[in-house]
Write a protein that holds these residues in place. Structure first.
Motif, PDB file in Angstrom:
ATOM      1  N   ALA A 300       4.378  -1.143 -12.352  1.00  0.00           N
ATOM      2  CA  ALA A 300       5.598  -1.400 -11.571  1.00  0.00           C
ATOM      3  C   ALA A 300       5.338  -2.240 -10.323  1.00  0.00           C
ATOM      4  N   CYS A 301       4.069  -2.486 -10.018  1.00  0.00           N
ATOM      5  CA  CYS A 301       3.734  -3.209  -8.774  1.00  0.00           C
ATOM      6  C   CYS A 301       4.179  -4.670  -8.888  1.00  0.00           C
ATOM      7  N   ARG A 302       4.836  -5.183  -7.846  1.00  0.00           N
ATOM      8  CA  ARG A 302       5.343  -6.563  -7.874  1.00  0.00           C
ATOM      9  C   ARG A 302       4.464  -7.514  -7.050  1.00  0.00           C
ATOM     10  N   CYS A 303       3.228  -7.078  -6.724  1.00  0.00           N
ATOM     11  CA  CYS A 303       2.373  -7.931  -5.876  1.00  0.00           C
ATOM     12  C   CYS A 303       2.279  -9.368  -6.408  1.00  0.00           C
ATOM     13  N   GLY A 304       2.073  -9.492  -7.723  1.00  0.00           N
ATOM     14  CA  GLY A 304       1.933 -10.837  -8.288  1.00  0.00           C
ATOM     15  C   GLY A 304       3.163 -11.687  -8.018  1.00  0.00           C
ATOM     16  N   ASP A 305       4.346 -11.091  -8.194  1.00  0.00           N
ATOM     17  CA  ASP A 305       5.592 -11.830  -7.953  1.00  0.00           C
ATOM     18  C   ASP A 305       5.756 -12.160  -6.462  1.00  0.00           C
ATOM     19  N   ILE A 306       5.362 -11.212  -5.620  1.00  0.00           N
ATOM     20  CA  ILE A 306       5.463 -11.445  -4.162  1.00  0.00           C
ATOM     21  C   ILE A 306       4.551 -12.600  -3.759  1.00  0.00           C
ATOM     22  N   LEU A 307       3.362 -12.647  -4.355  1.00  0.00           N
ATOM     23  CA  LEU A 307       2.406 -13.707  -4.016  1.00  0.00           C
ATOM     24  C   LEU A 307       2.867 -15.071  -4.520  1.00  0.00           C
ATOM     25  N   ASP A 315      12.036  -5.485  -3.426  1.00  0.00           N
ATOM     26  CA  ASP A 315      12.341  -5.577  -4.854  1.00  0.00           C
ATOM     27  C   ASP A 315      11.463  -4.647  -5.693  1.00  0.00           C
ATOM     28  N   CYS A 316      10.410  -4.105  -5.089  1.00  0.00           N
ATOM     29  CA  CYS A 316       9.488  -3.252  -5.840  1.00  0.00           C
ATOM     30  C   CYS A 316       9.995  -1.810  -5.837  1.00  0.00           C
ATOM     31  N   PRO A 317      10.115  -1.210  -7.010  1.00  0.00           N
ATOM     32  CA  PRO A 317      10.625   0.171  -7.067  1.00  0.00           C
ATOM     33  C   PRO A 317       9.700   1.181  -6.397  1.00  0.00           C
ATOM     34  N   LEU A 318       8.448   0.800  -6.185  1.00  0.00           N
ATOM     35  CA  LEU A 318       7.496   1.745  -5.582  1.00  0.00           C
ATOM     36  C   LEU A 318       7.483   1.664  -4.053  1.00  0.00           C
ATOM     37  N   PHE A 319       8.042   0.598  -3.510  1.00  0.00           N
ATOM     38  CA  PHE A 319       7.968   0.360  -2.061  1.00  0.00           C
ATOM     39  C   PHE A 319       8.578   1.522  -1.287  1.00  0.00           C
ATOM     40  N   ARG A 320       7.797   2.111  -0.400  1.00  0.00           N
ATOM     41  CA  ARG A 320       8.171   3.227   0.464  1.00  0.00           C
ATOM     42  C   ARG A 320       8.337   4.548  -0.286  1.00  0.00           C
ATOM     43  N   VAL A 322       6.775   5.487  -3.300  1.00  0.00           N
ATOM     44  CA  VAL A 322       5.460   5.925  -3.780  1.00  0.00           C
ATOM     45  C   VAL A 322       4.361   5.189  -3.017  1.00  0.00           C
ATOM     46  N   CYS A 323       4.614   3.926  -2.756  1.00  0.00           N
ATOM     47  CA  CYS A 323       3.592   3.053  -2.176  1.00  0.00           C
ATOM     48  C   CYS A 323       3.810   2.913  -0.668  1.00  0.00           C
ATOM     49  N   THR A 324       2.842   3.384   0.086  1.00  0.00           N
ATOM     50  CA  THR A 324       2.882   3.282   1.557  1.00  0.00           C
ATOM     51  C   THR A 324       1.485   2.858   2.017  1.00  0.00           C
ATOM     52  N   PRO A 328      -1.451   3.331  -0.967  1.00  0.00           N
ATOM     53  CA  PRO A 328      -1.122   2.015  -1.536  1.00  0.00           C
ATOM     54  C   PRO A 328      -1.316   1.966  -3.049  1.00  0.00           C
ATOM     55  N   CYS A 329      -0.357   1.350  -3.727  1.00  0.00           N
ATOM     56  CA  CYS A 329      -0.481   1.147  -5.179  1.00  0.00           C
ATOM     57  C   CYS A 329      -0.919  -0.277  -5.493  1.00  0.00           C
ATOM     58  N   GLY A 330      -0.893  -1.144  -4.518  1.00  0.00           N
ATOM     59  CA  GLY A 330      -1.297  -2.532  -4.738  1.00  0.00           C
ATOM     60  C   GLY A 330      -1.858  -3.118  -3.455  1.00  0.00           C
ATOM     61  N   PRO A 331      -2.532  -4.272  -3.575  1.00  0.00           N
ATOM     62  CA  PRO A 331      -3.210  -4.852  -2.404  1.00  0.00           C
ATOM     63  C   PRO A 331      -2.257  -5.305  -1.302  1.00  0.00           C
ATOM     64  N   CYS A 332      -1.023  -5.684  -1.682  1.00  0.00           N
ATOM     65  CA  CYS A 332      -0.088  -6.172  -0.658  1.00  0.00           C
ATOM     66  C   CYS A 332       0.294  -5.062   0.328  1.00  0.00           C
ATOM     67  N   MET A 333       0.060  -3.796  -0.039  1.00  0.00           N
ATOM     68  CA  MET A 333       0.310  -2.696   0.882  1.00  0.00           C
ATOM     69  C   MET A 333      -0.947  -2.309   1.639  1.00  0.00           C
ATOM     70  N   VAL A 334      -2.113  -2.755   1.138  1.00  0.00           N
ATOM     71  CA  VAL A 334      -3.383  -2.397   1.784  1.00  0.00           C
ATOM     72  C   VAL A 334      -3.657  -3.298   2.978  1.00  0.00           C
ATOM     73  N   GLU A 339       2.281  -8.704   2.387  1.00  0.00           N
ATOM     74  CA  GLU A 339       3.727  -8.661   2.678  1.00  0.00           C
ATOM     75  C   GLU A 339       4.270  -7.236   2.730  1.00  0.00           C
ATOM     76  N   CYS A 340       3.819  -6.393   1.810  1.00  0.00           N
ATOM     77  CA  CYS A 340       4.367  -5.026   1.758  1.00  0.00           C
ATOM     78  C   CYS A 340       3.927  -4.239   2.987  1.00  0.00           C
ATOM     79  N   ASN A 341       2.666  -4.395   3.375  1.00  0.00           N
ATOM     80  CA  ASN A 341       2.172  -3.710   4.571  1.00  0.00           C
ATOM     81  C   ASN A 341       2.919  -4.199   5.811  1.00  0.00           C
TER      82      ASN A 341
HETATM   83 FE1  SF4 Z   1       5.111  -2.495  -4.770  1.00  0.00          FE
HETATM   84 FE2  SF4 Z   1       3.151  -1.406  -3.406  1.00  0.00          FE
HETATM   85 FE3  SF4 Z   1       2.648  -3.456  -5.077  1.00  0.00          FE
HETATM   86 FE4  SF4 Z   1       3.980  -3.801  -2.789  1.00  0.00          FE
HETATM   87  S1  SF4 Z   1       1.845  -3.169  -3.005  1.00  0.00           S
HETATM   88  S2  SF4 Z   1       4.512  -4.645  -4.749  1.00  0.00           S
HETATM   89  S3  SF4 Z   1       5.175  -1.919  -2.624  1.00  0.00           S
HETATM   90  S4  SF4 Z   1       3.368  -1.379  -5.595  1.00  0.00           S
END
Ligand code: SF4
Length: 350
Positions: A300-307, A315-320, A322-324, A328-334, A339-341
């Motif tokens: 479900a992670c949209r990191c690739g699309d965000i990049l 747009d990511c269903p995990l943002f906030r 599940v993913c904080t 973190p579920c993906g690098p963009c939150m790490v 962008e997510c962080n």
């Molecule tokens: Fe979604 Fe987390 Fe990936 Fe960002 S880092 S796209 S919030 S799963």
């Protein structure tokens, strides 16, 4: 925030030019630090309705492929000491993160510099430095290699990714805000083959506003050049000594980017004269045994699309949910340049 007079004047000019252009304009920022500035000062919301500021593949940790993360975690779990920059420790892979490997007893060391990695090598002769980042960080790795450091290179060259974004054609990009840090090393020339208006910009809010203004001015005039707004740090010729040192130690090769896939001539592999320090060669039989078939990001992670600039964190269903930054579920939150962080810490602080 009290807006300074110069910012007000710039915004007036931006509004005036956007009206004259009269169509949607998409400008992509190519640096995580620009994303931080855009978010911190609310610059997106200050733009005219037809000017969209989007982010691209500017966060070096974020663009590192899942495969590279999974390989380095496996090397650490196999008992090989690994050192890398702090943010890279927490990127989740199929086999966990480097930080999780450390909790399981692996010798994994966060470092601030290659010098620190070289000092660790005195105690751990087999230490592997997980080198990642663009032209900004590569010269330090070059120094490390010259001092005898063993390296797993996930380093990348930035300009080929810009071309890959344009060639991908998923989104029409009218202009790039080029990365200030990378530009201090490469200067202006490597960007010139990219046929889109570009402005190299610094990291104050006014720098970004100036870049937007200059890009709109180029678009209105039908021009397509590379302008340098960040004159206080970026020489037109870059830093030739640092730039050329890269090619003393590395060869250019195709490389896999998260979100972009294989980008031709965008990766850096150690030259054969350094093959004894190349972790990919030194541990190739171990790497060959790693099952990378499941080396994929969270479904479900949209990191690739965000990049690639086609999605926002919201747009990511995990943002906030599940993913904080703590989970973190993906690098963009790490990464603090992800962008997510950035979106989370700027808009949803504790
Ligand atoms: Fe979604 Fe987390 Fe990936 Fe960002 S880092 S796209 S919030 S799963």
């Amino acid at each position: 925030m009290r807006m300074r007079d110069q910012s007000k004047q710039l915004l007036q000019k931006i509004y005036s030019l956007s009206r004259e252009i009269g169509r949607e304009i998409v400008l992509m920022g190519l640096c995580g630090t620009h994303s931080q500035t855009i978010s911190r000062y609310g610059l997106r919301s200050l733009m005219p309705k037809n000017v969209k500021l989007i982010a691209g593949p500017g966060c070096p940790i974020c663009v590192t492929s899942q495969k590279d993360i999974d390989i380095i975690v496996n090397l650490a779990l196999a008992g090989i000491p690994v050192a890398t920059y702090g943010d890279a420790m927490r990127v989740p892979g199929f086999f966990g993160s480097l930080e999780e490997a450390r909790r399981k007893g692996a010798k994994v060391f966060p470092v601030y510099s290659v010098d620190e990695a070289l000092k660790l090598k005195n105690n751990y002769p087999d230490l592997v430095f997980f080198g990642l980042g663009f032209e900004t960080t590569v010269p330090a790795t070059v120094y490390g290699v010259q001092q005898g450091l063993t390296v797993y290179s996930a380093h990348k060259l930035f300009v080929p990714a810009m071309q890959a974004l344009l060639d991908g054609g998923e989104i029409k990009i009218d202009g790039f805000i080029n990365p200030g840090h990378v530009s201090t090393i490469i200067g202006i020339k490597p960007y010139q083959p990219i046929k889109v208006p570009q402005v190299i910009a610094g990291f104050e809010s006014e720098d970004v506003l100036i870049a937007v203004y200059l890009l709109l001015r180029q678009i209105k005039a039908g021009r397509c050049v590379v302008e340098n707004e960040y004159l206080r740090a970026v020489n037109p010729g870059g830093n030739p000594k640092a730039y050329h040192s890269i090619f003393d130690v590395f060869n250019v090769a195709d490389a896999e980017w998260r979100g972009l896939g294989i980008v031709p001539r965008s990766g850096l592999v150690l030259k054969s004269k350094f093959k004894r320090q190349d972790a990919k060669i030194k541990y190739q039989s171990l790497i060959a045994r790693i099952n990378l078939s499941q080396s994929q990001e969270h479904p479900a992670c949209r990191c690739g699309d965000i990049l690639r600039g086609i999605a926002f964190p919201s747009d990511c269903p995990l943002f906030r949910r599940v993913c904080t930054p703590e989970t973190p579920c993906g690098p963009c939150m790490v990464s603090i340049e992800g962008e997510c962080n950035i979106e989370f810490t700027q808009h949803f602080p504790e």
